[in-house]
Design an enzyme around this catalytic site. Structure first.
Site, PDB file in Angstrom:
ATOM      1  N   GLU A 104       0.682 -10.855  -0.801  1.00  0.00           N
ATOM      2  CA  GLU A 104       0.124 -10.363   0.467  1.00  0.00           C
ATOM      3  C   GLU A 104      -0.322  -8.914   0.320  1.00  0.00           C
ATOM      4  O   GLU A 104       0.352  -8.117  -0.333  1.00  0.00           O
ATOM      5  CB  GLU A 104       1.206 -10.481   1.553  1.00  0.00           C
ATOM      6  N   ASP A 106      -1.505  -5.880   2.960  1.00  0.00           N
ATOM      7  CA  ASP A 106      -1.495  -5.627   4.413  1.00  0.00           C
ATOM      8  C   ASP A 106      -2.106  -4.316   4.860  1.00  0.00           C
ATOM      9  O   ASP A 106      -1.754  -3.271   4.318  1.00  0.00           O
ATOM     10  CB  ASP A 106      -0.033  -5.487   4.902  1.00  0.00           C
ATOM     11  N   GLU A 108      -1.782  -2.749   8.680  1.00  0.00           N
ATOM     12  CA  GLU A 108      -1.284  -2.981  10.046  1.00  0.00           C
ATOM     13  C   GLU A 108      -1.501  -1.712  10.843  1.00  0.00           C
ATOM     14  O   GLU A 108      -1.180  -0.621  10.372  1.00  0.00           O
ATOM     15  CB  GLU A 108       0.205  -3.325  10.034  1.00  0.00           C
TER      16      GLU A 108
END
Ligand SMILES: *[C@@H]1O[C@H](CO)[C@@H](O)[C@H](O)[C@H]1NC(C)=O
Length: 289
Positions: A104, A106, A108
């Protein structure tokens, strides 16, 4: 009669050309590249696929995912984050594979009270293990306009950039025993949801539902340089290097300067300097940044 026909056909050819030109330059079509996966009508594709908006209200957030899976790519998206009082909201934009040992990458975006700064939170998971948080402030207001968030992911490194300025790199350090993200295809996801139990000042500031619905917007998705994975094979296999120079791209000296500037002035958290968390010593990649 012949004259009229010619005029009509000239006009037809002209409008076809203009049509393809417009389609060619506007680039992204969210209807073609994405599907909405939750939110019961709160995620909307607008303007003939040029714009996507995610909404959050007290009952639900919303989200979408890419139709394609990728195994390496240069992926750009423009986002305009929830304006005003966005405290308690989180907009997540990430690549992820599936399964217990997933990979993953990311971005955010943690909202804040009007006038207080957003936090850009990043992480990299390889084979199910993350704990690699780095957080940044912005050098602009990410709610006032669209800005480009990019992931360059190739066999050598992962580079996260904002408006072309590198903010983070994660090198392939398999040789030092750090698993690298190169075996599992990932899909692109984004969602807007309520996380007021932790997002803003560690959960002290709650979402103000009187300001709902909260909206984040997306446009200009680009994955022209990306290896699409389907039924076990990569679209790049038939078109390998050197026709895909991005597949061995790293940060150039000018980019390294910019990365330093971001780290010095805008980085607010780095797992690699958080000694409390790693009493046995920092993870190996921390010595190699
Ligand atoms: C919100 O603003 C406060 C005050 O400036 C700051 O301490 C905090 O890091 C900001 N971001 C989040 C996500 O809480």
């Amino acid at each position: 009669m012949a004259f009229i026909l010619t005029k009509i056909s000239v006009w037809l050819v002209f409008s076809l050309l203009v049509g393809s030109f417009v389609v060619g330059t506007s680039g992204s079509d969210f209807n073609k590249d994405f599907q909405i996966i939750w939110g019961d009508g709160r995620a909307k594709i607008l303007n003939n696929g040029e714009l996507l908006s995610l909404n959050l209200d007290k009952a639900s957030g919303s989200g979408f995912q890419s139709k394609n899976e990728y195994l390496f790519g240069q992926i750009d998206m423009q986002l305009k984050l929830v304006p005003g009082n966005s405290a308690g909201t989180v907009t997540a934009y990430y690549l992820s594979s599936k399964g217990l040992t997933w990979d993953e990458i990311d971005f955010e975006f943690l909202g804040n009270l009007s006038g207080d700064p957003y936090t850009l939170h990043t992480n990299v998971f390889s084979q199910g293990k993350g704990n690699r948080e780095q957080q940044f402030k912005f050098w602009f207001d990410p709610t006032a306009d669209f800005h480009t968030y990019s992931i360059l992911w190739n066999p050598l490194n992962i580079i996260l950039s904002v408006d072309g300025i590198p903010i983070r790199k994660f090198k392939n350090l398999e040789s030092k025993g750090v698993p690298y993200l190169k075996y599992q295809p990932m899909r692109l996801y984004s969602s807007l949801w309520n996380a007021d139990d932790w997002a803003t000042r560690g959960g002290l500031v709650k979402t103000d539902w009187s300001k709902a619905p909260f909206t984040a917007s997306y446009r200009n998705f680009k994955a022209n340089n990306a290896c699409v994975w389907s039924s076990g094979s990569s679209s790049c296999a038939s078109n390998p290097q050197p026709s895909n120079p991005w597949l061995n791209q790293e940060i150039d000296p000018n980019g390294e300067k910019k990365l330093k500037w971001v780290r010095k002035n805008y980085m607010i958290y780095n797992y690699c300097t958080d000694a409390k968390r790693f009493p046995q010593g920092f993870p190996p990649e921390c010595n190699m940044l």
